[in-house]
Design a protein around this motif. Sequence first.
Motif, PDB file in Angstrom:
ATOM      1  N   VAL A 126       0.844  -1.199   0.000  1.00 32.76           N
ATOM      2  CA  VAL A 126       0.000   0.000   0.000  1.00 32.76           C
ATOM      3  C   VAL A 126       0.880   1.251   0.000  1.00 32.76           C
ATOM      4  O   VAL A 126       0.617   2.221  -0.718  1.00 32.76           O
ATOM      5  CB  VAL A 126      -0.955  -0.003   1.213  1.00 32.76           C
ATOM      6  CG1 VAL A 126      -1.689   1.312   1.341  1.00 32.76           C
ATOM      7  CG2 VAL A 126      -1.938  -1.154   1.112  1.00 32.76           C
ATOM      8  N   SER A 127       1.956   1.225   0.791  1.00 30.96           N
ATOM      9  CA  SER A 127       2.867   2.374   0.868  1.00 30.96           C
ATOM     10  C   SER A 127       3.497   2.677  -0.484  1.00 30.96           C
ATOM     11  O   SER A 127       3.551   3.841  -0.910  1.00 30.96           O
ATOM     12  CB  SER A 127       3.960   2.111   1.903  1.00 30.96           C
ATOM     13  OG  SER A 127       3.401   1.940   3.184  1.00 30.96           O
ATOM     14  N   PHE A 128       3.984   1.657  -1.170  1.00 28.67           N
ATOM     15  CA  PHE A 128       4.566   1.873  -2.496  1.00 28.67           C
ATOM     16  C   PHE A 128       3.502   2.363  -3.490  1.00 28.67           C
ATOM     17  O   PHE A 128       3.789   3.171  -4.370  1.00 28.67           O
ATOM     18  CB  PHE A 128       5.245   0.604  -3.020  1.00 28.67           C
ATOM     19  CG  PHE A 128       6.636   0.420  -2.487  1.00 28.67           C
ATOM     20  CD1 PHE A 128       7.642   1.319  -2.820  1.00 28.67           C
ATOM     21  CD2 PHE A 128       6.939  -0.650  -1.657  1.00 28.67           C
ATOM     22  CE1 PHE A 128       8.927   1.148  -2.331  1.00 28.67           C
ATOM     23  CE2 PHE A 128       8.220  -0.819  -1.161  1.00 28.67           C
ATOM     24  CZ  PHE A 128       9.226   0.081  -1.498  1.00 28.67           C
ATOM     25  N   GLY A 129       2.291   1.869  -3.344  1.00 27.12           N
ATOM     26  CA  GLY A 129       1.192   2.323  -4.206  1.00 27.12           C
ATOM     27  C   GLY A 129       0.907   3.810  -4.008  1.00 27.12           C
ATOM     28  O   GLY A 129       0.727   4.560  -4.973  1.00 27.12           O
ATOM     29  N   ILE A 130       0.886   4.243  -2.761  1.00 28.92           N
ATOM     30  CA  ILE A 130       0.647   5.662  -2.461  1.00 28.92           C
ATOM     31  C   ILE A 130       1.806   6.517  -2.959  1.00 28.92           C
ATOM     32  O   ILE A 130       1.598   7.602  -3.510  1.00 28.92           O
ATOM     33  CB  ILE A 130       0.381   5.863  -0.953  1.00 28.92           C
ATOM     34  CG1 ILE A 130      -0.968   5.218  -0.604  1.00 28.92           C
ATOM     35  CG2 ILE A 130       0.406   7.328  -0.578  1.00 28.92           C
ATOM     36  CD1 ILE A 130      -1.295   5.186   0.860  1.00 28.92           C
ATOM     37  N   LEU A 131       3.029   6.021  -2.798  1.00 34.56           N
ATOM     38  CA  LEU A 131       4.196   6.722  -3.343  1.00 34.56           C
ATOM     39  C   LEU A 131       4.054   6.865  -4.860  1.00 34.56           C
ATOM     40  O   LEU A 131       4.284   7.954  -5.421  1.00 34.56           O
ATOM     41  CB  LEU A 131       5.492   5.978  -2.999  1.00 34.56           C
ATOM     42  CG  LEU A 131       6.772   6.525  -3.630  1.00 34.56           C
ATOM     43  CD1 LEU A 131       7.034   7.962  -3.174  1.00 34.56           C
ATOM     44  CD2 LEU A 131       7.953   5.629  -3.271  1.00 34.56           C
ATOM     45  N   GLY A 132       3.652   5.809  -5.537  1.00 36.82           N
ATOM     46  CA  GLY A 132       3.439   5.853  -6.982  1.00 36.82           C
ATOM     47  C   GLY A 132       2.375   6.865  -7.365  1.00 36.82           C
ATOM     48  O   GLY A 132       2.529   7.620  -8.331  1.00 36.82           O
TER      49      GLY A 132
ATOM     50  N   VAL B 171       3.854  10.311  -7.199  1.00 34.07           N
ATOM     51  CA  VAL B 171       4.703  10.601  -8.365  1.00 34.07           C
ATOM     52  C   VAL B 171       3.828  10.961  -9.562  1.00 34.07           C
ATOM     53  O   VAL B 171       4.082  11.949 -10.262  1.00 34.07           O
ATOM     54  CB  VAL B 171       5.628   9.398  -8.684  1.00 34.07           C
ATOM     55  CG1 VAL B 171       6.312   9.580 -10.036  1.00 34.07           C
ATOM     56  CG2 VAL B 171       6.662   9.214  -7.579  1.00 34.07           C
ATOM     57  N   VAL B 172       2.774  10.177  -9.802  1.00 31.68           N
ATOM     58  CA  VAL B 172       1.873  10.439 -10.929  1.00 31.68           C
ATOM     59  C   VAL B 172       1.166  11.792 -10.740  1.00 31.68           C
ATOM     60  O   VAL B 172       1.077  12.591 -11.686  1.00 31.68           O
ATOM     61  CB  VAL B 172       0.853   9.291 -11.097  1.00 31.68           C
ATOM     62  CG1 VAL B 172      -0.243   9.669 -12.080  1.00 31.68           C
ATOM     63  CG2 VAL B 172       1.564   8.015 -11.519  1.00 31.68           C
ATOM     64  N   ALA B 173       0.675  12.074  -9.540  1.00 31.56           N
ATOM     65  CA  ALA B 173      -0.022  13.332  -9.271  1.00 31.56           C
ATOM     66  C   ALA B 173       0.911  14.525  -9.492  1.00 31.56           C
ATOM     67  O   ALA B 173       0.510  15.523 -10.104  1.00 31.56           O
ATOM     68  CB  ALA B 173      -0.558  13.349  -7.839  1.00 31.56           C
ATOM     69  N   CYS B 174       2.157  14.419  -9.043  1.00 29.01           N
ATOM     70  CA  CYS B 174       3.134  15.499  -9.228  1.00 29.01           C
ATOM     71  C   CYS B 174       3.420  15.709 -10.709  1.00 29.01           C
ATOM     72  O   CYS B 174       3.416  16.841 -11.206  1.00 29.01           O
ATOM     73  CB  CYS B 174       4.415  15.160  -8.463  1.00 29.01           C
ATOM     74  SG  CYS B 174       5.673  16.453  -8.582  1.00 29.01           S
ATOM     75  N   ALA B 175       3.658  14.628 -11.439  1.00 30.84           N
ATOM     76  CA  ALA B 175       3.957  14.720 -12.873  1.00 30.84           C
ATOM     77  C   ALA B 175       2.761  15.336 -13.631  1.00 30.84           C
ATOM     78  O   ALA B 175       2.943  16.196 -14.495  1.00 30.84           O
ATOM     79  CB  ALA B 175       4.300  13.356 -13.442  1.00 30.84           C
ATOM     80  N   LEU B 176       1.545  14.892 -13.314  1.00 32.05           N
ATOM     81  CA  LEU B 176       0.357  15.438 -13.978  1.00 32.05           C
ATOM     82  C   LEU B 176       0.158  16.929 -13.648  1.00 32.05           C
ATOM     83  O   LEU B 176      -0.191  17.717 -14.530  1.00 32.05           O
ATOM     84  CB  LEU B 176      -0.899  14.649 -13.579  1.00 32.05           C
ATOM     85  CG  LEU B 176      -1.107  13.317 -14.281  1.00 32.05           C
ATOM     86  CD1 LEU B 176      -2.291  12.572 -13.680  1.00 32.05           C
ATOM     87  CD2 LEU B 176      -1.319  13.526 -15.776  1.00 32.05           C
TER      88      LEU B 176
END
Length: 189
Positions: A169-175, A178-183
């Motif tokens: 779950v932690s790695f999923g939230i980190l991912g 990253v996606v939210a920042c890039a978008l």
Amino acid sequence: MRKKSWMKIHTYLSLFFLPFALVYAITGVGYICGFQQDSFANIYEIPLDSMPERGQEKAALLELLNTHHLKIPANQEVRFIKGNPAIGNLAYSASISKDSEGKPTFRVVERSLYGVLLLMHKSHGTQFSLLGFKLSAFDIFAIGFGFSLLLFYLSGLIVTSFCKRDRLVSFGILGLGVVACALAVYVSI
């Protein structure tokens, strides 16, 4: 290093840099909402007939301040900002510049605490040379704060052993982060 040592590093650096974090948070949000360095400032503008002659800038500024019964800045060293003479510091300054129509204007700015802190955020303090860089004392601590933010995250992850129980779950939230920042960057360009 043991977890206990990482906890102490995390705690003490967090406490030390908390005032800097508040300055950056308040001025950053204020700036995004449209509050500039001259927001809440007392500004006096008086039109002039002409610019002072070269070498007479300090005398002209001091005479104008006295004539209009305005406070004399402690720092009376004349510096030129975009070719215009100014004395004072970030909190209180007097200058002579041309307005949008090209007419000389005597301008005195007495900034609020917010205005001064925003200029610190934007790295506009009194600067000196350090290792070839022009920095203010606030800039040095700001750089330390930036490095500490990395340590806060690293020490937080080490102390929690990167969420052993909920690692997926932690790695999923980190991912997602990253996606939210890039978008957000992509959409904002």
